[in-house]
Write a protein that holds these residues in place. Sequence first.
Motif, short mmCIF file in Angstrom:
data_model
loop_
_atom_site.label_atom_id
_atom_site.label_comp_id
_atom_site.label_asym_id
_atom_site.label_seq_id
_atom_site.Cartn_x
_atom_site.Cartn_y
_atom_site.Cartn_z
N PRO A 1 -8.59 -8.60 -3.09
CA PRO A 1 -7.54 -7.97 -2.27
C PRO A 1 -8.20 -7.05 -1.25
O PRO A 1 -8.64 -5.94 -1.59
N GLY B 1 0.00 -6.40 1.01
CA GLY B 1 -1.44 -6.38 1.23
C GLY B 1 -1.96 -7.80 1.44
O GLY B 1 -1.23 -8.78 1.31
N ASN C 1 -4.83 -10.74 0.51
CA ASN C 1 -5.71 -11.21 -0.54
C ASN C 1 -6.49 -12.42 -0.02
O ASN C 1 -5.89 -13.37 0.49
N LYS D 1 -0.83 3.31 -2.99
CA LYS D 1 -1.60 2.08 -2.85
C LYS D 1 -1.69 1.32 -4.17
O LYS D 1 -1.94 1.91 -5.22
N ASN E 1 -6.21 -3.34 -10.12
CA ASN E 1 -5.92 -2.35 -9.09
C ASN E 1 -7.19 -1.61 -8.66
O ASN E 1 -7.30 -0.38 -8.81
N SER F 1 -2.82 -2.93 -5.61
CA SER F 1 -3.27 -4.27 -5.23
C SER F 1 -3.30 -5.18 -6.43
O SER F 1 -3.31 -4.74 -7.58
N THR F 2 -3.32 -6.47 -6.16
CA THR F 2 -3.49 -7.46 -7.21
C THR F 2 -4.93 -7.40 -7.73
O THR F 2 -5.81 -6.85 -7.07
N PRO G 1 -4.87 -3.18 0.47
CA PRO G 1 -3.92 -2.88 -0.60
C PRO G 1 -2.48 -2.86 -0.09
O PRO G 1 -2.23 -2.57 1.08
#
Length: 424
Positions: free
Chosen positions: A253, A229, A231, A306, A338, A308-309, A256
């Motif tokens: 982010p 993803g 960022n 999905k 997330n 994400s950070t 994702p």
Amino acid sequence: MKKSLLLFLTFTLFSSALSAELYKPSRIVDVGIDAQFGASQNVTGITDLLVKDLVINFTEIADSLDDDGLIFNVNTNEKFFLNINTGEYSGLGFYTTVSAAGRFSTGKGIFEFLGKGNSSGKINSTFAAQSDFFIETGASYKRKIRDLGFTFQAGYYMPVYYLPRTEMNVRVSTADTGYTVKAKGSADFNIYSNFDLSKAFNEDFEFSGTDDLFSAISADTASLLGSGGINLGIKSEYKLFSTLDTGAYLNVPIVPGRLKYKSKVKADFDAHVSTFLDSVGNDETEVDKDYNYSFKLGSTEKTSYKVSTPLRLGAEAAWRPFGNWLTFRPSLGLAVRNPYGDDFKASDSIFAEYSLAADMRLLYVMNFHFASLYENRVFAQEFGFGFNFRVFEICLNLASSSSSFAKSWTLSGVDASLGLRFGF
């Protein structure tokens, strides 16, 4: 709701007339690595154990815990970077980070049962676990626009595996004698990854070895590299007074990452502990206990999950009332774990962060660092020191940590980081 939160955070950043250099560079070219590892719990500290007469009071422990009960945290973060500082608040940077974290909790019920009992002779407690592993690489660009300094950052992050918060309901009860405590529970875990777990773990979910792990990751390298993803981050800095630099930051982010595999794991837990009273009058010299737990790796199937950070927003400052030899660094922020994931839950995923730190520089060579902070839902009381010889710098930070503020002062956990820098 998530879009509204993102718009609010973005507005907050740009509506703050903030941020000159909060962290002044020591070198024109700076190459370095920061390595950090931490593990903590929130029930017993070393200072609680170093007493003449040790007494474990489960009633007091139960009263001191929140609904999560015993919380065990483990985390690690390694960062490799190259910074090129071309002038006053001007330069380029490149970085790669490897980070992993895990959090396990038992629920408060088991401690209330041990400390206060229950008229029915049984109680339920909720065990929970979550974990993640990311690799991120990116670049940053610094420049000054009038009185404002800006840092723009773009990163590409690759999720390696992700365990959403998963709960196990454990039933705790006493035997007919009233002296034996029994606990039993089971749960199904879904672990998402970008490599086939069955190639690195056997059917009992036992690790097959690093060779098998690297082989499994190598077989899915294309999947790992292609499922990342994006960022984006921005920092703004402003010199409010001659002794005070202020700043704000936002890290979002915007795309994702995705995980390719879903592995099903079955966990079972069964234990009994006979108290000391049950052993009085017998030949036994130890408390009878038996623990049985098992993990079974089930099917692995293709998916597209999905993850994400964390999204982060905050404000920080650098106050130098007596000159550059002493800097006070307060910061306050918000983190969202997330934010686009199916497991997003406001009560578990949104949390505040803060830091109250002081940095001292003596004789232009010796550096000292003190901080009280709360990051990634862990409190830490930190002390560090280092030596900066211009072309070479080394710094070491040690901290007593815990998910409980009170226990973070008692060495119930330890966090350590080592930093090395080279340049000119």
